[in-house]
Design a protein around this motif. Structure first.
Motif, short mmCIF file in Angstrom:
data_model
loop_
_atom_site.label_atom_id
_atom_site.label_comp_id
_atom_site.label_asym_id
_atom_site.label_seq_id
_atom_site.Cartn_x
_atom_site.Cartn_y
_atom_site.Cartn_z
N THR A 21 0.84 -1.21 0.00
CA THR A 21 0.00 0.00 0.00
C THR A 21 0.87 1.26 0.00
OG1 THR A 21 -1.64 -1.28 1.21
CG2 THR A 21 -1.96 1.10 1.16
N ASP B 165 -4.66 -2.30 -5.35
CA ASP B 165 -4.02 -2.82 -4.14
C ASP B 165 -4.69 -4.14 -3.78
OD1 ASP B 165 -2.37 -2.94 -1.98
OD2 ASP B 165 -3.43 -1.44 -0.77
N LYS C 213 -9.07 -6.49 5.98
CA LYS C 213 -8.13 -6.15 7.04
C LYS C 213 -8.56 -4.88 7.76
CE LYS C 213 -4.16 -4.25 6.70
NZ LYS C 213 -3.00 -3.89 5.92
N ASP D 121 -8.36 -5.06 -0.80
CA ASP D 121 -8.02 -5.44 0.58
C ASP D 121 -9.09 -4.87 1.51
OD1 ASP D 121 -6.75 -6.33 2.80
OD2 ASP D 121 -5.19 -4.79 2.81
MG LIG Z 1 -1.73 -3.00 2.34
#
Ligand SMILES: [Mg+2]
Ligand SMILES: Nc1nc2c(ncn2[C@@H]2O[C@H](COP(=O)(O)OP(=O)(O)OP(=O)(O)O)[C@@H](O)[C@H]2O)c(=O)[nH]1
Length: 383
Positions: A206, A276, A233, A230
């Motif tokens: 990232t 990402d 998370k 993502d």
């Molecule tokens: Mg990341």
């Protein structure tokens, strides 16, 4: 397995003793110089050799050892003829042993050549020590020194001379990096360029993506968007939000490959789309397959594996092997600033030939990123 250690003055002397005591099948496991404690005594060489009884037995059973101590009378002529004309079928055990012996021989030949041709060349000894301290394997280090010693012969370099030492250091770096490939940095094109970033957890995906997005805005005045898969998370979206709001680069979370397809279509007029992905252990095949589903939809122009350089050789090899299913175009090597040695990384890249595309060497956004360049990497070679 019988093992024998001898302390001798020369390799020839050692080989004679070993052959006499263990037989011709004996293989050398290691050699090392033992410096004498007093200046009167000569230096010795310690040789450790072994013979594998099962190996000798296996060879005998295949009928290949027709010498049998000089007597052939207990092997009938027919079986010898068959042995010589039939294709030889090697068992797995035998193949492994042959492979190990070939490796040992290659390793040994470099060591012996170095030790006996250059025993007095202090600079080479120092460079060898630096290479070993930088996590290069013995085989790689001796091979490098071997190439370097040929240069010494050519140039007839004198000892204890700073210039010649620096010259040798530079040359050894050239040898170390000669097979490392790089890719040119990404450029702006007329159409939308899609770039994805993937790799193990916490590798710097990232942060690197944000560094590039901001740099492209500065350098190319690029209009970019960040799409993040993502989404599970904790804090992942907030992390993106913080940076992208400062740089005024829009970002969106995408929850499925179908979502990604829609987001790509919606943003196809942008200069760059950065994708990402979730950090994924190379051993998590299920998650790797999940990421692959996203990337298959994205059909990006650039797929970058993001890898920090604080990783061991075996793990790095496994990462490259498992991540090959995502077909990376290049590797972004991160956290150079945290590395104490790079031998592990360089040696695996030398074998695998995956090109380097960027390096990152700090947490400052967007400053701490460089297009991959071998001269820059040489500063981090630690030799
Ligand atoms: Mg990341
Ligand atoms: N020292 C140093 N730290 C870095 C570098 N690049 C990233 N980091 C730090 O490494 C940590 C993880 O970075 P991220 O960008 O979140 O890594 P990631 O790969 O996206 O992590 P996951 O999404 O959790 O898999 C952060 O604290 C970054 O600031 C670098 O080049 N040097």
């Amino acid at each position: 397995m019988k093992i024998k250690k001898v302390l001798v003055s020369s390799i020839q002397e050692g080989m004679q003793i070993i052959t006499k005591e263990l037989g011709e099948d004996a293989i050398i496991l290691s050699t090392r110089n033992i410096e004498s404690e007093t200046s009167d005594d000569e230096n010795k060489i310690e040789i450790i050799a072994a013979v594998d009884d099962s190996f000798s037995k296996e060879v005998n059973e295949t009928g290949l050892d027709i010498k049998n101590n000089g007597h052939t009378n207990n092997i009938n002529t027919k079986s010898i003829e068959n042995t010589l004309t039939d294709p030889i079928v090697y068992s797995d055990g035998l193949k492994n042993q042959i492979f190990e012996i070939k490796q040992l021989l290659s390793d040994l030949s470099h060591r012996v050549k170095f030790k006996f041709n250059n025993a007095e060349k202090e600079e080479l000894k120092t460079i060898l020590r630096l290479l070993l301290n930088s996590e290069f394997s013995e085989e790689f280090a001796y091979r490098t020194i071997d190439e370097l010693s040929e240069l010494i012969d050519e140039k007839n370099i004198t000892e204890n001379n700073d210039n010649s030492f620096n010259y040798l250091k530079e040359k050894s770096k050239e040898i170390i990096f000669k097979n490392i490939k790089t890719l040119p940095p990404v450029n702006k094109s007329e159409n939308c360029t899609i770039i994805s970033f993937f790799g193990t957890t916490g590798g710097g995906k990232t942060t690197t993506l944000i560094k590039l997005a901001i740099l492209f805005k500065i350098i190319f005045n690029a209009d970019s968007v960040i799409l993040s898969t993502d989404v599970n998370k904790v804090g992942a979206i907030e992390q993106l939000q913080t940076y992208s709001s400062i740089a005024a680069i829009p970002h969106y979370a995408v929850y499925s490959p179908e979502d990604l397809a829609i987001a790509l279509e919606d943003n196809k007029t942008k200069d760059f789309i950065f994708i990402d992905t979730t950090g994924c252990s190379q051993q998590d095949k299920e998650l790797l397959q999940e990421i692959k589903k996203y990337l298959d939809i994205a059909d990006e122009h650039y797929r970058f594996l993001v890898q920090s350089c604080n990783v061991g050789k075996a793990t790095f090899r496994q990462i490259l092997k498992e991540y090959s299913i995502l077909n990376p175009k290049g590797i972004i090597l991160t956290k150079l600033d945290e590395a104490a040695a790079l031998g592990n990384i360089i040696e695996v890249l030398d074998e695998e030939k995956l090109p380097l595309v960027y390096f990152t060497n700090g947490t400052r956004v967007p400053d701490d990123i460089e297009p991959a360049n071998i001269d820059f990497l040489k500063q981090y070679a630690f030799i």
